[in-house]
Design a protein around this motif. Structure first.
Motif, PDB file in Angstrom:
ATOM      1  N   ARG A  71      42.145  28.796  44.883  1.00  0.00           N
ATOM      2  CA  ARG A  71      40.878  28.797  44.157  1.00  0.00           C
ATOM      3  C   ARG A  71      41.096  29.037  42.667  1.00  0.00           C
ATOM      4  NH1 ARG A  71      36.883  32.840  46.563  1.00  0.00           N
ATOM      5  NH2 ARG A  71      38.276  34.269  45.495  1.00  0.00           N
ATOM      6  N   GLU A  72      42.058  29.902  42.367  1.00  0.00           N
ATOM      7  CA  GLU A  72      42.375  30.174  40.969  1.00  0.00           C
ATOM      8  C   GLU A  72      42.884  28.897  40.288  1.00  0.00           C
ATOM      9  OE1 GLU A  72      41.988  33.210  39.641  1.00  0.00           O
ATOM     10  OE2 GLU A  72      43.059  33.096  37.727  1.00  0.00           O
TER      11      GLU A  72
ATOM     12  N   LEU B 193      41.275  26.866  37.161  1.00  0.00           N
ATOM     13  CA  LEU B 193      42.016  26.581  35.933  1.00  0.00           C
ATOM     14  C   LEU B 193      41.936  25.097  35.581  1.00  0.00           C
ATOM     15  CD1 LEU B 193      45.150  28.813  36.617  1.00  0.00           C
ATOM     16  CD2 LEU B 193      43.433  29.173  34.825  1.00  0.00           C
TER      17      LEU B 193
ATOM     18  N   PHE C  55      46.336  26.597  23.516  1.00  0.00           N
ATOM     19  CA  PHE C  55      45.365  27.423  24.212  1.00  0.00           C
ATOM     20  C   PHE C  55      45.720  27.502  25.691  1.00  0.00           C
ATOM     21  CE2 PHE C  55      40.896  27.415  26.034  1.00  0.00           C
ATOM     22  CZ  PHE C  55      40.650  28.745  25.760  1.00  0.00           C
TER      23      PHE C  55
ATOM     24  N   GLY D  46      48.418  30.322  27.877  1.00  0.00           N
ATOM     25  CA  GLY D  46      47.695  31.073  28.893  1.00  0.00           C
ATOM     26  C   GLY D  46      48.252  30.831  30.284  1.00  0.00           C
TER      27      GLY D  46
ATOM     28  N   TRP E  48      45.625  38.777  32.504  1.00  0.00           N
ATOM     29  CA  TRP E  48      44.772  39.648  31.704  1.00  0.00           C
ATOM     30  C   TRP E  48      43.982  40.492  32.687  1.00  0.00           C
ATOM     31  CZ3 TRP E  48      39.562  40.622  31.316  1.00  0.00           C
ATOM     32  CH2 TRP E  48      39.145  41.317  30.177  1.00  0.00           C
TER      33      TRP E  48
ATOM     34  N   ARG F  10      37.606  42.611  24.776  1.00  0.00           N
ATOM     35  CA  ARG F  10      36.545  43.182  25.592  1.00  0.00           C
ATOM     36  C   ARG F  10      35.210  42.463  25.340  1.00  0.00           C
ATOM     37  NH1 ARG F  10      35.308  47.837  28.774  1.00  0.00           N
ATOM     38  NH2 ARG F  10      33.300  47.221  29.644  1.00  0.00           N
TER      39      ARG F  10
ATOM     40  N   TRP G  58      35.395  39.164  27.166  1.00  0.00           N
ATOM     41  CA  TRP G  58      35.221  39.405  28.605  1.00  0.00           C
ATOM     42  C   TRP G  58      33.761  39.698  28.929  1.00  0.00           C
ATOM     43  CZ3 TRP G  58      36.647  39.046  33.454  1.00  0.00           C
ATOM     44  CH2 TRP G  58      36.097  39.924  34.411  1.00  0.00           C
TER      45      TRP G  58
ATOM     46  N   LEU H  74      33.336  25.564  34.299  1.00  0.00           N
ATOM     47  CA  LEU H  74      33.532  26.571  35.345  1.00  0.00           C
ATOM     48  C   LEU H  74      32.221  27.060  35.949  1.00  0.00           C
ATOM     49  CD1 LEU H  74      36.440  28.819  34.085  1.00  0.00           C
ATOM     50  CD2 LEU H  74      36.340  27.540  36.229  1.00  0.00           C
TER      51      LEU H  74
ATOM     52  N   TRP I 205      31.200  24.610  38.492  1.00  0.00           N
ATOM     53  CA  TRP I 205      32.126  24.723  39.625  1.00  0.00           C
ATOM     54  C   TRP I 205      31.813  25.968  40.462  1.00  0.00           C
ATOM     55  CZ3 TRP I 205      36.108  28.588  39.799  1.00  0.00           C
ATOM     56  CH2 TRP I 205      37.030  28.431  40.825  1.00  0.00           C
TER      57      TRP I 205
ATOM     58  N   SER J 246      31.732  30.851  47.311  1.00  0.00           N
ATOM     59  CA  SER J 246      32.581  32.030  47.354  1.00  0.00           C
ATOM     60  C   SER J 246      33.099  32.490  46.000  1.00  0.00           C
ATOM     61  CB  SER J 246      33.763  31.755  48.291  1.00  0.00           C
ATOM     62  OG  SER J 246      34.492  30.644  47.802  1.00  0.00           O
TER      63      SER J 246
ATOM     64  N   ARG K 167      32.275  37.392  38.457  1.00  0.00           N
ATOM     65  CA  ARG K 167      33.441  38.142  37.994  1.00  0.00           C
ATOM     66  C   ARG K 167      34.731  37.338  38.161  1.00  0.00           C
ATOM     67  NH1 ARG K 167      34.396  43.469  36.715  1.00  0.00           N
ATOM     68  NH2 ARG K 167      36.517  44.134  37.211  1.00  0.00           N
ATOM     69  N   GLN K 168      34.823  36.609  39.269  1.00  0.00           N
ATOM     70  CA  GLN K 168      36.013  35.771  39.474  1.00  0.00           C
ATOM     71  C   GLN K 168      36.068  34.616  38.473  1.00  0.00           C
ATOM     72  OE1 GLN K 168      35.259  34.946  43.571  1.00  0.00           O
ATOM     73  NE2 GLN K 168      36.727  36.479  44.323  1.00  0.00           N
TER      74      GLN K 168
ATOM     75  N   ALA L 299      37.037  36.056  35.194  1.00  0.00           N
ATOM     76  CA  ALA L 299      38.447  36.460  35.174  1.00  0.00           C
ATOM     77  C   ALA L 299      39.360  35.237  35.068  1.00  0.00           C
ATOM     78  CB  ALA L 299      38.789  37.271  36.429  1.00  0.00           C
ATOM     79  N   THR L 300      39.007  34.158  35.773  1.00  0.00           N
ATOM     80  CA  THR L 300      39.804  32.925  35.678  1.00  0.00           C
ATOM     81  C   THR L 300      39.855  32.436  34.233  1.00  0.00           C
ATOM     82  OG1 THR L 300      39.299  32.209  37.939  1.00  0.00           O
ATOM     83  CG2 THR L 300      39.911  30.492  36.384  1.00  0.00           C
ATOM     84  N   LEU L 301      38.689  32.368  33.609  1.00  0.00           N
ATOM     85  CA  LEU L 301      38.651  31.844  32.246  1.00  0.00           C
ATOM     86  C   LEU L 301      39.296  32.819  31.261  1.00  0.00           C
ATOM     87  CD1 LEU L 301      37.991  29.644  30.367  1.00  0.00           C
ATOM     88  CD2 LEU L 301      35.623  30.395  30.275  1.00  0.00           C
ATOM     89  N   MET L 302      39.069  34.096  31.486  1.00  0.00           N
ATOM     90  CA  MET L 302      39.623  35.092  30.565  1.00  0.00           C
ATOM     91  C   MET L 302      41.143  35.084  30.637  1.00  0.00           C
ATOM     92  SD  MET L 302      38.483  37.209  28.351  1.00  0.00           S
ATOM     93  CE  MET L 302      39.314  38.415  27.309  1.00  0.00           C
ATOM     94  N   ASN L 303      41.662  34.982  31.841  1.00  0.00           N
ATOM     95  CA  ASN L 303      43.106  34.901  32.021  1.00  0.00           C
ATOM     96  C   ASN L 303      43.669  33.709  31.278  1.00  0.00           C
ATOM     97  OD1 ASN L 303      44.703  36.710  33.476  1.00  0.00           O
ATOM     98  ND2 ASN L 303      43.475  36.303  35.296  1.00  0.00           N
ATOM     99  N   PHE L 304      43.007  32.603  31.492  1.00  0.00           N
ATOM    100  CA  PHE L 304      43.411  31.344  30.873  1.00  0.00           C
ATOM    101  C   PHE L 304      43.300  31.457  29.352  1.00  0.00           C
ATOM    102  CE2 PHE L 304      41.861  26.869  29.942  1.00  0.00           C
ATOM    103  CZ  PHE L 304      43.106  26.280  30.067  1.00  0.00           C
ATOM    104  N   ALA L 305      42.146  31.917  28.907  1.00  0.00           N
ATOM    105  CA  ALA L 305      41.849  31.876  27.479  1.00  0.00           C
ATOM    106  C   ALA L 305      42.532  33.006  26.718  1.00  0.00           C
ATOM    107  CB  ALA L 305      40.346  31.970  27.256  1.00  0.00           C
TER     108      ALA L 305
END
Lengths: 214, 214
Positions: free
Chosen positions: A157-158, A162, A195, A199, A209, B88, B91, B173, B176, B182, B186-187, B190-196
């Motif tokens: 899913r992750e 992405l 970008f 990441g 993160w 922060r 996020w 996203l 999507w 599911s 928050r997920q 987190a996906t975008l924050m991790n990526f970005a």
């Protein structure tokens, strides 16, 4: 004084000329304002011939969307060498994407804007192309995760998220680059690659993160 | 046998009820298929009253887009504490965005899909909101660059491109996440924050991804 003999052209060639003209007029004027007269004139054919070959303005627009979507997907696919590393494949794919959308701004306008702003039927054509590209990018990320030394334990899913993020970012940047005179395809691709890859690269190494506690 | 006295309601309240109903019907059925009868019924008012207050289906749709766009921008802004660090703030902004679009999927459908698929006038309303959000994200990235110890020498065009990429990724996203049962806000955040953030963070430290020679 014989009449000038009009060169006879195969129907397939004529149709492509009509579609070339239609993409230009739809992209420039928008779907609503585009006139079949103008399209026929630009294609150098009579309006009845356009209707005979392409049936209606709606069908002509659908044929444009399909052809331009296939051309974009083909450009991205052919830009990528299958034996390259994952980051090189991503770079090559992005560069091919921005080169194609930059070289054919009216085609991109038809796909990204016009096709989505005139009803669900047209939008569905673009959605199909988009899903193909998302699936392709998902595969690239999966391969990258496999290459990235450690256990490729990014949940599916992750990875899907992405890929959605990356495709959305690319669409957004293509519209932005085309609206600016000074952004080259290479610059747009480098912006997104910087970008995205930095990441993704951190993620692959397990450097996530961490959100603050809920 | 006196008639039941209909409770009189201020016009402003009635209008909001009509807009609530309209967002639900437009979001669920699409702009074309949405009927003013159904909207009036859901709002618990007569159809002539809807026309009296909101004038036409087009005007009603425009009013929906405007209200929902303002609500989304307000939700994102109020999710962010101005004294927080840049990561922060990003996020918190993403979480507020995905929480709002997840809690109001029909509102997001109106903004992201319906408003863009039914003509340039409606699309322009959404474009204005989008530009406001891009400007806000650009500012966040500029602040982040300033915070990031070294000389904030990311060129302005690069920052503008990064903001476009991030907003495009978030839009993609949100659609999507809403299509999936599911994926929580928050997920998605987190996906975008991790990526970005991992990507931006590397960029701020000067760790650019280097494209191969042209």
């Amino acid at each position: 004084m014989g009449a000038v003999k009009t060169k006879r052209m195969p129907r397939a060639v004529r149709e492509q000329q009509m579609l070339d003209a239609a993409v230009e007029i739809f992209g420039r004027r928008g779907y609503m304002a585009a006139s079949m007269d103008e399209i026929a004139e630009l294609a150098g054919v009579s309006k009845p011939l356009v209707y005979l070959y392409l049936n209606s303005k709606d069908d002509l627009f659908t044929a444009c969307i399909r052809r331009e979507a296939q051309a974009l997907v083909a450009a991205v696919r052919s830009g990528i060498g299958p034996d390259q590393s994952a980051d090189r494949q991503l770079w090559d794919g992005l560069l091919a994407f921005f080169a194609h959308t930059g070289a054919h701004p009216l085609s991109w306008s038809v796909l990204h804007l016009q096709a989505r702003t005139h009803g669900e039927t047209f939008a569905a054509e673009v959605t199909a192309m988009r899903e193909e590209i998302v699936a392709f990018v998902t595969q690239l990320i999966v391969v990258a995760a496999r290459e990235a030394h450690r256990d490729p334990d990014l949940p599916e899913r992750e990875v899907a998220g992405l890929a959605e993020a990356l495709v959305g970012a690319a669409e957004s940047l293509a519209a932005w680059a085309n609206a600016s005179d000074s952004v080259t395809p290479r610059q747009a691709a480098a912006t997104l690659m910087n970008f995205a890859w930095a990441g993704l690269s951190d993620l692959m190494r397990g450097n996530a993160w961490n959100p603050p506690a809920a």
